[in-house]
Design a protein around this motif. Structure first.
Motif, PDB file in Angstrom:
ATOM      1  N   SER A 139      98.423   6.250   8.013  1.00  0.00           N
ATOM      2  CA  SER A 139      97.031   6.089   7.374  1.00  0.00           C
ATOM      3  C   SER A 139      97.089   6.071   5.571  1.00  0.00           C
ATOM      4  O   SER A 139      96.387   5.547   5.313  1.00  0.00           O
ATOM      5  CB  SER A 139      96.428   7.535   7.789  1.00  0.00           C
ATOM      6  N   LEU A 142      88.888  -3.452   7.280  1.00  0.00           N
ATOM      7  CA  LEU A 142      88.553  -3.000   8.680  1.00  0.00           C
ATOM      8  C   LEU A 142      89.481  -3.156   9.628  1.00  0.00           C
ATOM      9  O   LEU A 142      89.718  -2.408  10.616  1.00  0.00           O
ATOM     10  CB  LEU A 142      87.079  -3.189   9.025  1.00  0.00           C
ATOM     11  N   ALA A 159      92.364  -1.138   9.656  1.00  0.00           N
ATOM     12  CA  ALA A 159      92.171   0.125   9.827  1.00  0.00           C
ATOM     13  C   ALA A 159      92.363   0.275  11.448  1.00  0.00           C
ATOM     14  O   ALA A 159      93.032   1.001  12.305  1.00  0.00           O
ATOM     15  CB  ALA A 159      90.784   0.440   9.486  1.00  0.00           C
ATOM     16  N   ILE A 191      84.855   6.294  19.135  1.00  0.00           N
ATOM     17  CA  ILE A 191      85.830   5.547  17.816  1.00  0.00           C
ATOM     18  C   ILE A 191      84.952   4.171  18.118  1.00  0.00           C
ATOM     19  O   ILE A 191      84.975   3.658  17.118  1.00  0.00           O
ATOM     20  CB  ILE A 191      87.013   5.620  18.578  1.00  0.00           C
ATOM     21  N   GLY A 229      81.540   4.020  16.616  1.00  0.00           N
ATOM     22  CA  GLY A 229      81.838   4.281  15.179  1.00  0.00           C
ATOM     23  C   GLY A 229      82.378   2.897  14.573  1.00  0.00           C
ATOM     24  O   GLY A 229      81.852   2.452  13.240  1.00  0.00           O
ATOM     25  N   GLY A 230      83.285   2.378  15.127  1.00  0.00           N
ATOM     26  CA  GLY A 230      83.825   1.148  14.591  1.00  0.00           C
ATOM     27  C   GLY A 230      82.804  -0.005  14.527  1.00  0.00           C
ATOM     28  O   GLY A 230      82.836  -0.930  13.435  1.00  0.00           O
ATOM     29  N   CYS A 287      80.656   0.789  11.681  1.00  0.00           N
ATOM     30  CA  CYS A 287      81.006   0.358  10.403  1.00  0.00           C
ATOM     31  C   CYS A 287      81.063  -1.070  10.181  1.00  0.00           C
ATOM     32  O   CYS A 287      80.763  -1.287   8.868  1.00  0.00           O
ATOM     33  CB  CYS A 287      82.439   0.910  10.172  1.00  0.00           C
ATOM     34  N   ILE A 297      81.328   3.695   4.382  1.00  0.00           N
ATOM     35  CA  ILE A 297      82.200   3.392   5.523  1.00  0.00           C
ATOM     36  C   ILE A 297      83.155   4.435   5.744  1.00  0.00           C
ATOM     37  O   ILE A 297      83.332   4.938   6.858  1.00  0.00           O
ATOM     38  CB  ILE A 297      82.666   1.914   5.721  1.00  0.00           C
ATOM     39  N   PRO A 298      83.710   5.015   4.747  1.00  0.00           N
ATOM     40  CA  PRO A 298      84.968   5.864   4.783  1.00  0.00           C
ATOM     41  C   PRO A 298      84.345   7.203   5.184  1.00  0.00           C
ATOM     42  O   PRO A 298      84.918   7.932   6.385  1.00  0.00           O
ATOM     43  CB  PRO A 298      85.420   6.164   3.515  1.00  0.00           C
ATOM     44  N   THR A 325      81.668   7.388   7.325  1.00  0.00           N
ATOM     45  CA  THR A 325      81.217   7.248   8.593  1.00  0.00           C
ATOM     46  C   THR A 325      82.629   7.445   9.357  1.00  0.00           C
ATOM     47  O   THR A 325      82.274   7.971  10.615  1.00  0.00           O
ATOM     48  CB  THR A 325      80.465   5.837   8.551  1.00  0.00           C
ATOM     49  N   MET A 326      83.531   6.696   9.021  1.00  0.00           N
ATOM     50  CA  MET A 326      84.720   6.654  10.073  1.00  0.00           C
ATOM     51  C   MET A 326      85.199   8.140  10.163  1.00  0.00           C
ATOM     52  O   MET A 326      85.601   8.342  11.417  1.00  0.00           O
ATOM     53  CB  MET A 326      85.750   6.076   9.113  1.00  0.00           C
ATOM     54  N   TYR A 340      85.261  10.036  13.749  1.00  0.00           N
ATOM     55  CA  TYR A 340      86.796  10.260  14.345  1.00  0.00           C
ATOM     56  C   TYR A 340      86.614  12.021  14.719  1.00  0.00           C
ATOM     57  O   TYR A 340      87.246  12.482  15.595  1.00  0.00           O
ATOM     58  CB  TYR A 340      87.741  10.087  13.252  1.00  0.00           C
TER      59      TYR A 340
END
Length: 205
Positions: free
Chosen positions: A39, A73, A76, A118, A121-122, A125, A136-137, A139-140, A144
């Motif tokens: 990450s 994305l 990610a 997940i 959420g994806g 985003c 977006i960060p 929200t991720m 998560y």
């Protein structure tokens, strides 16, 4: 009095065995260390790309910018998928060493409770591009964290605390920005520290 103490101890042992049998207890601490390392590398690379895109001389139009954002994305997703595959393999290995089934009903329930937030959420985003990309960060991290909270009911109870911290970091990123710092802290440093805690201080992997 001695007999009463033995009865109480036996009851506590039975409760502990029942609790462990209803939870997926084969997660490896090394999976957290590996996921955190991946990450951090991905976040630093994405930050470099975003800085290049923000330069006026980049000469990219709006459509090309959207393509680049979708590519980030996708990165990610790749990091998440690779980390997930490694986590599943290490959990399977731990379960096999203990003579247990890693793909039991409890394991499947844990996976379902983790993956649903997940996935949604994806998708959320993706819908935020390009107008709300700055959120977006956050929200991720929020989704998560929610995934960790839900899955902790069927796995390591310590995941609940990690989920709370991830949600708080998501709120912090949404409120004050500094997305890179919050993401490195949450997806990177926290994963590494939590993995080391599981391996050396908490549950032995």
């Amino acid at each position: 009095m001695k007999e009463n103490n033995e009865v109480v101890q036996n009851i506590e042992q039975i409760r502990s065995i029942m609790d462990r049998s209803s939870r997926f207890m084969f997660l490896s601490g090394w999976s957290g260390v590996i996921a955190g390392s991946f990450s951090i590398a991905a976040i630093l690379w994405a930050e470099k790309v975003l800085k290049e895109l923000a330069r006026p001389e980049s000469g990219l139009n709006a459509l090309e910018m959207v393509v680049y954002y979708h590519s980030i994305l996708l990165l990610a997703l790749v990091v998440f998928s690779v980390s997930g595959i490694i986590s599943v393999y290490l959990a399977y290995r731990n379960a096999r060493q203990q003579g247990r089934n890693a793909f039991s009903f409890t394991g499947k329930r844990m996976a379902m409770n983790f993956l649903l937030p997940i996935v949604f959420g994806g998708l959320f985003c993706v819908c935020m591009l390009p107008s709300a990309r700055e959120l977006i960060p956050a929200t991720m991290m929020m989704f998560y964290g929610i995934a960790l909270l839900h899955s902790s009911k069927y796995s390591e109870s310590d995941l609940y605390g990690l989920g709370i911290v991830m949600c708080l970091l998501g709120l912090g990123a949404a409120a004050i920005g500094h997305n890179k710092e919050f993401m490195i802290t949450g997806f990177g440093v926290l994963h590494i520290l939590f993995g080391l805690y599981m391996h050396y201080g908490g549950k032995k992997s």
